[in-house]
Design a protein around this motif. Structure first.
Motif, PDB file in Angstrom:
ATOM      1  N   LEU A  93      64.911  50.817 -36.273  1.00 23.51           N
ATOM      2  CA  LEU A  93      65.883  51.339 -35.321  1.00 23.51           C
ATOM      3  C   LEU A  93      65.643  50.746 -33.943  1.00 23.51           C
ATOM      4  CD1 LEU A  93      66.364  55.196 -35.731  1.00 23.51           C
ATOM      5  CD2 LEU A  93      67.986  53.368 -36.169  1.00 23.51           C
ATOM      6  N   ALA A  94      64.446  50.266 -33.729  1.00 27.70           N
ATOM      7  CA  ALA A  94      64.060  49.801 -32.395  1.00 27.70           C
ATOM      8  C   ALA A  94      63.546  48.380 -32.452  1.00 27.70           C
ATOM      9  CB  ALA A  94      62.980  50.725 -31.839  1.00 27.70           C
ATOM     10  N   MET A 105      66.316  59.619 -43.992  1.00 33.55           N
ATOM     11  CA  MET A 105      65.559  59.630 -42.735  1.00 33.55           C
ATOM     12  C   MET A 105      65.724  60.969 -42.034  1.00 33.55           C
ATOM     13  SD  MET A 105      66.179  55.916 -40.982  1.00 33.55           S
ATOM     14  CE  MET A 105      65.140  56.325 -39.572  1.00 33.55           C
ATOM     15  N   PHE A 115      59.090  55.844 -43.700  1.00 33.78           N
ATOM     16  CA  PHE A 115      59.840  56.478 -42.605  1.00 33.78           C
ATOM     17  C   PHE A 115      59.488  55.824 -41.275  1.00 33.78           C
ATOM     18  CE2 PHE A 115      60.120  60.166 -39.557  1.00 33.78           C
ATOM     19  CZ  PHE A 115      61.501  60.185 -39.487  1.00 33.78           C
ATOM     20  N   SER A 116      58.213  55.632 -41.053  1.00 34.89           N
ATOM     21  CA  SER A 116      57.766  55.031 -39.808  1.00 34.89           C
ATOM     22  C   SER A 116      58.311  53.611 -39.667  1.00 34.89           C
ATOM     23  CB  SER A 116      56.237  55.086 -39.781  1.00 34.89           C
ATOM     24  OG  SER A 116      55.697  53.936 -39.218  1.00 34.89           O
ATOM     25  N   LEU A 151      61.946  53.756 -38.714  1.00 37.65           N
ATOM     26  CA  LEU A 151      62.087  54.050 -37.287  1.00 37.65           C
ATOM     27  C   LEU A 151      61.901  52.790 -36.462  1.00 37.65           C
ATOM     28  CD1 LEU A 151      60.183  57.414 -36.857  1.00 37.65           C
ATOM     29  CD2 LEU A 151      62.645  57.021 -36.826  1.00 37.65           C
ATOM     30  N   ASP A 152      60.918  51.986 -36.851  1.00 38.17           N
ATOM     31  CA  ASP A 152      60.704  50.731 -36.129  1.00 38.17           C
ATOM     32  C   ASP A 152      61.940  49.839 -36.226  1.00 38.17           C
ATOM     33  OD1 ASP A 152      58.203  51.386 -35.235  1.00 38.17           O
ATOM     34  OD2 ASP A 152      57.166  50.496 -36.937  1.00 38.17           O
TER      35      ASP A 152
END
Lengths: 117, 117
Positions: A105-106, A23, A98-99, A102-103
DNA sequence: CGACTCTATCGCTGATCGTCGATTTGTGAA
DNA sequence: TTCACAAATCGACGATCAGCGATAGAGTCG
């Protein structure tokens, strides 16, 4: 502008999960406006040659070539040689992986709670 | 470990669109494994104090503080002072806006064609 | 073969990054 | 006030980055 070959990514295996280091490596490759703009140049699944990419940047050919190397080594671009030219295309599956990472992560609180604590 | 205050992001305006330069700035903030791991430490919407974050990194306090500054200036973290402590929490809407912008870089051919050419 | 085109790589420069220890700043407690 | 503590900032170091011109190498065309 030469006739483009079919999409380069079609025969590559899809990317599923990414490590933290991967990442960070992808983020580093995206961490420059010129490289984001290069990715933006790509329309759908249509490959482009370096000369056309250079023409759309206000940078020296060697600089663009370096940006392309960085994007290629992060697996965000795929390169295919064709005689004296090199066709590039975007590795959408890597961008999507990758996107998605990231999601993750949140993650929404409600989803997190629904999975059991 | 002190009692955490409610989520810091609740009263901030949601982030909708991002420019290319903002995308690059966010990617740059994410371009280090330590910073990804710091974001990973955050559970749901629960703020954390610097001391706890430092304890979970194998880095000097000053180094972690610097990473926090970088994440804060990219709007990926929000800081709230509380006496001698600082509570941090993740700006999920920024992360999501970035992730959506990345997806737009990789629009599916079928979607693109559906919008008119 | 030679001349030309296309792209990658090299070598260099100045700028920025990552890390740390030391210091400073700000806060609350004694 | 004085002390202790939490966190941010400073100063320094080596490492990496971004940009360019120059060059190299691979391919094509006469």
């Amino acid at each position: 502008m030469t006739q483009a070959p079919p999409c380069c990514e079609e025969n590559l295996p899809p990317v599923l999960v990414i490590t933290v280091d991967e990442m960070a490596a992808i983020a580093k490759a995206l961490a420059h406006p010129a490289r984001i703009r290069i990715l933006e140049q790509f329309d759908e699944c249509v490959p482009r040659v370096v000369g056309d990419i250079v023409a759309d940047c206000r940078l020296a050919q060697s600089t663009v070539s370096e940006h392309l190397r960085i994007l290629r080594e992060a697996n965000l671009l795929f390169a295919r040689k064709d005689g004296p030219r090199t066709w590039y295309c975007v590795r959408r599956s890597v961008l999507h992986a990758f996107s998605r990472a990231l999601d993750d992560l949140a993650i929404e609180p409600v989803l997190h709670q629904a999975s059991g604590h």
